[in-house]
Design a protein around this motif. Sequence first.
Motif, mmCIF file in Angstrom:
data_model
loop_
_atom_site.group_PDB
_atom_site.id
_atom_site.type_symbol
_atom_site.label_atom_id
_atom_site.label_comp_id
_atom_site.label_asym_id
_atom_site.label_seq_id
_atom_site.Cartn_x
_atom_site.Cartn_y
_atom_site.Cartn_z
ATOM 1 N N THR A 129 46.315 40.837 38.702
ATOM 2 C CA THR A 129 46.215 41.692 37.266
ATOM 3 C C THR A 129 44.927 41.880 37.651
ATOM 4 O O THR A 129 44.369 43.293 38.326
ATOM 5 N N GLU A 130 43.550 40.859 37.475
ATOM 6 C CA GLU A 130 41.964 41.070 37.388
ATOM 7 C C GLU A 130 41.842 40.662 38.342
ATOM 8 O O GLU A 130 40.519 41.923 38.731
ATOM 9 N N ALA A 131 42.421 40.183 39.359
ATOM 10 C CA ALA A 131 41.728 41.041 41.226
ATOM 11 C C ALA A 131 41.947 42.502 41.825
ATOM 12 O O ALA A 131 41.021 42.927 42.169
ATOM 13 N N PHE A 132 42.814 42.726 41.541
ATOM 14 C CA PHE A 132 43.112 44.495 42.196
ATOM 15 C C PHE A 132 42.284 44.954 40.904
ATOM 16 O O PHE A 132 42.622 45.938 41.771
ATOM 17 N N ASP A 133 42.674 45.168 39.743
ATOM 18 C CA ASP A 133 41.956 46.070 38.958
ATOM 19 C C ASP A 133 40.250 46.189 39.787
ATOM 20 O O ASP A 133 39.575 46.792 39.745
ATOM 21 N N GLU A 134 39.441 45.050 39.996
ATOM 22 C CA GLU A 134 38.137 45.077 40.505
ATOM 23 C C GLU A 134 38.354 45.423 41.755
ATOM 24 O O GLU A 134 37.038 45.786 42.198
ATOM 25 N N ASN A 135 38.998 45.309 42.314
ATOM 26 C CA ASN A 135 39.298 46.267 43.435
ATOM 27 C C ASN A 135 39.597 47.282 43.688
ATOM 28 O O ASN A 135 40.196 48.723 44.065
ATOM 29 N N GLY A 136 39.773 48.607 42.815
ATOM 30 C CA GLY A 136 40.200 49.224 42.223
ATOM 31 C C GLY A 136 41.672 50.288 42.232
ATOM 32 O O GLY A 136 41.864 50.964 42.129
ATOM 33 N N PHE A 137 42.304 49.210 41.615
ATOM 34 C CA PHE A 137 44.139 49.217 41.742
ATOM 35 C C PHE A 137 44.093 49.649 40.432
ATOM 36 O O PHE A 137 43.910 48.627 39.902
ATOM 37 N N VAL A 138 45.172 50.463 39.818
ATOM 38 C CA VAL A 138 45.785 50.467 39.123
ATOM 39 C C VAL A 138 47.419 49.587 38.922
ATOM 40 O O VAL A 138 48.421 49.654 39.195
#
Length: 250
Positions: A34-43
């Motif tokens: 979740t944190e990795a994808f969030d850092e890449n602009g995903f929700v």
Amino acid sequence: MLHAPPSPFSQACLDDPTRIVLVEDDATIAQVLTEAFDENGFVVTSVASGEELDRRLAGEGFDLVLLDVMLPGEDGFSICRRLRAASGVPIIMLTALGEDVDRIVGLEIGADDYVTKPFNSRELIARAKALLRRSRAPFARNRLRPLGFAGWRLYPGERRLVSPDGAQVTTTSAEFDLLLALCQNPGRILSREQLLDLTHGGLAGPIERSVDVHISRIRQKIEPDPRDPMLIKTVRLGGYVFTANVEPLL
């Protein structure tokens, strides 16, 4: 028994943030992803079971599903089968099972990609981005003309496949990409490696055997007799060739 939700996925506009639903019961893995994808602009919406997933799907739409296989209650294979019956949403399966046979099972029931644990989160993000690019790219190339073959119509800009009798046929992202690649190269023998390059952009990871699985699923949808295919022929030691006459549609 859980029931498949009625078409819960709707493609978001390209300017909207990409919404991912992560189905993972390991809290540590779920947090890291979740944190990795969030850092890449995903929700990212994280759930731990098929039951929780169904509750979220009742009121939300997603662009991509990251689906663990080993889950409490209903397993990932069963969930994938249900989701695929309701939608063509891109699905990446996550599992600790590393055998090719397990990957093939996931692909046979409609997953677009399959990643085995342990994996690098950056690799998974790259795979997710590549899958989303393939599923969305034609929207940015609406000038690409529809194609017709044997009464079938393929609309790359809308990612639609229409049968000779006018019915819209649901395909996964991988199936659509493969069929489009074949239609764009009629009469040309394409190896499995070439088909992977055309549909995955050379991204490492997908196994060549996955092409066979997706071709089999395409045949089930477009061939009059999938056991004796006439449109997509297998070339021994060569790959596949699309034998139909393909014409651009007005």
